[in-house]
Design an enzyme around this catalytic site. Structure first.
Site, PDB file in Angstrom:
ATOM      1  CB  SER A  66     -29.442 -49.497  57.470  1.00 16.71           C
ATOM      2  OG  SER A  66     -29.380 -47.993  57.436  1.00 16.71           O
ATOM      3  CE1 TYR A 172     -33.934 -47.974  55.141  1.00 21.33           C
ATOM      4  CE2 TYR A 172     -32.608 -46.064  55.346  1.00 21.33           C
ATOM      5  CZ  TYR A 172     -32.963 -47.513  55.523  1.00 21.33           C
ATOM      6  OH  TYR A 172     -31.840 -48.034  56.203  1.00 21.33           O
ATOM      7  N   GLY A 314     -27.346 -52.814  54.635  1.00 15.22           N
ATOM      8  CA  GLY A 314     -26.686 -51.783  55.003  1.00 15.22           C
ATOM      9  C   GLY A 314     -25.780 -50.905  54.289  1.00 15.22           C
TER      10      GLY A 314
END
Length: 377
Positions: A66, A172, A314
């Site tokens: 991410s 999210y 991430g």
């Protein structure tokens, strides 16, 4: 515990010890890069492959997950500067084919306040899990080379009810950044990945950063990542280094190195990629509690020593990563962890690894052990 390899002084004994503890907690390996008042340091611990002899490359490539979102947000904000996109316009104005709720703005996509269901699945208020595309267990292992179209990922999301009215809450959702990638393509007429290359990678000379699309490989030196799961009542571990990252696309497909990410965040926070007003937009943080917040493709968290750092985490099968810096760029750290035998679906195993990882991040940020507040993945 094996002593981690390092590239430069100072000794960083606390950091090397914390890295060794991550490996002891079940990670295959970890690499870290730090810049602070002591200077620059990069090191690694663990093995390139489970059961192998070679250590983790100190500047090997890895899937950054991410952290891709920060690159995509930067491109969107550059388009805002060029007058091609307006942050507070309805996203539907640019992507009418999806018939999005007209209250959802471009800003809401970048800040995860759209309310759109996360196509990778997400938890319900009652503690149950609402699945999206198959990303767990044997089903994912069998389908890890499957190619997903961005449009189909969006359709998975839109087939589920919105989680809340646009702009009223925060959740999210990778869907937001798949839409952001599609928006870039609609406005520019080219692939979102081409825009990242043209606007960020080439100007900054990020030669080790790669956008793989559907290619399952990680080119050049890299550590292997593993996926532990349960199947037929037995624990299994598979080398998951090779996978088709199209399910992540503009929400999480990028491959990079700690050195390239350090150049990226230095340039970004230093005003080389965005004008000061637009960098300020990126840093408009929505507080999330617990010392955390989220801006426009920018995660913010408070370290155990009271320092506030911004960047992104991430997570993709086999790899966990951190990219953080203080706003002035004086303290920066990048981290890549390759998962080993830890089954992250097991709460006890996952917590042990998370605690060890948080310690590494905190030592990297503060120069000493402490309690780093949990990050988002």
């Amino acid at each position: 515990m094996a002593v981690p390899a390092a590239t430069a002084t100072p000794d960083r004994a606390d950091l090397r010890q914390a890295m060794a503890e991550v490996v002891a907690a079940g990670a295959a390996g970890v690499q870290v890069r730090v810049h602070d008042s002591q200077g620059d340091w990069a090191g690694a611990a663990g093995k390139r492959e489970l059961g192998g002899r070679d250590g983790v490359p100190v500047n090997g490539r890895y899937r950054v997950g991410s952290i891709t979102k920060t690159f995509v947000s930067t491109v969107i904000l550059q388009l805002v500067n060029e007058g091609k996109v307006k942050l507070d316009d309805p996203a539907d104005r640019y992507l009418p084919r999806f018939k999005l709720d007209k209250r959802i703005t471009v800003r809401m996509l970048l800040q995860h306040t759209s309310g759109l269901f996360n196509y990778t699945g997400e938890g319900n208020p009652d503690g149950s899990f609402e699945p999206g595309i198959p990303l767990e267990g044997q089903e994912f292992v069998d389908e890890r080379y499957h190619t997903y179209r961005k449009e189909d990922l969006v359709k998975v999301s839109l087939s589920k009810p919105a989680r809340f009215a646009p702009g009223t809450d925060w959740s999210y959702s990778n869907t937001n950044y798949v839409l952001a990638g599609l928006l870039i393509e609609k406005v520019t007429g080219t692939e979102w990945a081409d825009q990242v290359r043209q606007r960020i990678l080439r100007p900054l000379g990020l030669r080790e950063t790669w956008l793989p699309g559907t290619d399952p490989n990680i080119p050049g030196p890299h550590a292997h990542g593993y996926f532990a799961y349960q199947a037929d009542g037995a624990a299994r571990v598979v080398d998951i280094t090779r996978l088709n990252p199209s399910w992540g696309t503009s929400a999480g497909e990028i491959i990079s190195t700690t050195a390239d990410l350090d150049k990226f965040v230095t340039a970004l926070f230093g005003g080389k990629l965005l004008t000061r007003p637009l960098l300020a937009e990126m840093f408009k943080i929505r507080p999330l509690g617990g010392g955390q917040g989220y801006g426009l493709g920018l995660q913010q968290m408070e370290t155990g020593c009271g320092t506030t750092v911004s960047g992104h985490t991430g997570g993709i099968h086999g790899y966990l990563s951190y990219l953080f810096s203080t706003a002035d760029g004086k303290q920066r750290f990048e981290l890549s962890l390759t998962t080993g035998t830890v089954d992250t679906a097991d709460p006890a195993q996952a917590q042990k690894l998370a605690d060890a990882l948080a310690k590494v991040a905190n030592v990297a940020a503060c120069g000493k052990p402490g309690a780093l507040r949990a990050g988002l993945l």
